[in-house]
Structures are given as structure tokens and as C-alpha cells.
Design a protein around this motif. Sequence first.
Motif, PDB file in Angstrom:
ATOM      1  N   HIS A 163       0.834  -1.201   0.000  1.00  0.00           N
ATOM      2  CA  HIS A 163       0.000   0.000   0.000  1.00  0.00           C
ATOM      3  C   HIS A 163       0.873   1.257   0.000  1.00  0.00           C
ATOM      4  CE1 HIS A 163      -3.402   2.594   0.810  1.00  0.00           C
ATOM      5  NE2 HIS A 163      -2.740   3.109   1.832  1.00  0.00           N
ATOM      6  N   HIS A 164       1.899   1.259   0.823  1.00  0.00           N
ATOM      7  CA  HIS A 164       2.808   2.407   0.895  1.00  0.00           C
ATOM      8  C   HIS A 164       3.535   2.611  -0.433  1.00  0.00           C
ATOM      9  CE1 HIS A 164       6.659   4.418   1.961  1.00  0.00           C
ATOM     10  NE2 HIS A 164       5.829   5.174   2.662  1.00  0.00           N
ATOM     11  N   ASP A 165       3.995   1.527  -1.036  1.00  0.00           N
ATOM     12  CA  ASP A 165       4.726   1.630  -2.300  1.00  0.00           C
ATOM     13  C   ASP A 165       3.821   2.075  -3.443  1.00  0.00           C
ATOM     14  OD1 ASP A 165       6.991   0.884  -0.971  1.00  0.00           O
ATOM     15  OD2 ASP A 165       7.054  -1.164  -1.759  1.00  0.00           O
ATOM     16  N   VAL A 166       2.563   1.650  -3.436  1.00  0.00           N
ATOM     17  CA  VAL A 166       1.629   2.092  -4.473  1.00  0.00           C
ATOM     18  C   VAL A 166       1.404   3.598  -4.334  1.00  0.00           C
ATOM     19  CG1 VAL A 166      -0.799   1.998  -5.177  1.00  0.00           C
ATOM     20  CG2 VAL A 166       0.484  -0.104  -4.864  1.00  0.00           C
ATOM     21  N   LYS A 167       1.223   4.079  -3.120  1.00  0.00           N
ATOM     22  CA  LYS A 167       1.016   5.515  -2.911  1.00  0.00           C
ATOM     23  C   LYS A 167       2.240   6.310  -3.352  1.00  0.00           C
ATOM     24  CE  LYS A 167      -3.092   5.307  -1.434  1.00  0.00           C
ATOM     25  NZ  LYS A 167      -4.143   5.726  -2.350  1.00  0.00           N
ATOM     26  N   LYS A 168       3.438   5.788  -3.107  1.00  0.00           N
ATOM     27  CA  LYS A 168       4.649   6.457  -3.574  1.00  0.00           C
ATOM     28  C   LYS A 168       4.693   6.502  -5.092  1.00  0.00           C
ATOM     29  CE  LYS A 168       8.499   4.896  -2.038  1.00  0.00           C
ATOM     30  NZ  LYS A 168       9.640   4.261  -1.359  1.00  0.00           N
TER      31      LYS A 168
END
Length: 106
Positions: A94-99
Motif C-alpha cells: 500500500h505504501h509503495d503504491v502511494k509512492k
Amino acid sequence: MILRRGLLLFTLVSIFVLPLVANAQETTAQRRHRHAVAAQRASDHRHHTTAKVVGGSAVGGAVVGGMMGGGKGAVIGAAVGAGGGALANKAREHHDVKKRETRDPQ
């Protein structure tokens, strides 16, 4: 009579089809999110990231459980570690997708 029935049929069909047509449009933010998810999934599959995170957590849990409770503790620790690793992997994805959404303008 036929004209009236045709007009009524046209009106009913347009009323029922309108919500489907209105939801068919994809916004730029939705498109960017879809592309970011696809790129992250491809990267994770290429590098086997999910297996590394979940497997490493399971091994760590098994070691700690084995030290504290023997064989049975190792099994329980591995299960708890794998569950924690799965949750951590989901948060990482989730964090990497937002980045990716903010970094890659598409």
C-alpha cells in the motif's frame, strides 16, 4: 399507440442505462492508481518480494518460538510470524503504491 409505446420504452431504457454510462468514466486519479498497482504488482512478482517478507517473518517467528517453547513453539511461532509478515507485506505494498502514484505522472 406504437409511437407512445416506443417513446415509453426509450425513456425506461435511458433511465436504467444512465447510471451504467455515468460510472463507466475513469478519472485521472483512478487511472493513475490502477497503473501504480499494476507496476507495483509486476515489480513484486519479478523480485519475489511477498515470499521474502512472509518467509523471513515465518523463519524469525520459528526461531523465537523454538527458543522459547521447543518444537511446538517453533510451529506456533512460524504461524504467527507468517501472519505478521502477510500484514506487513500488505502495508508495504500500500505504501509503495502511494509512492508510485505521486512519483509517476500518468
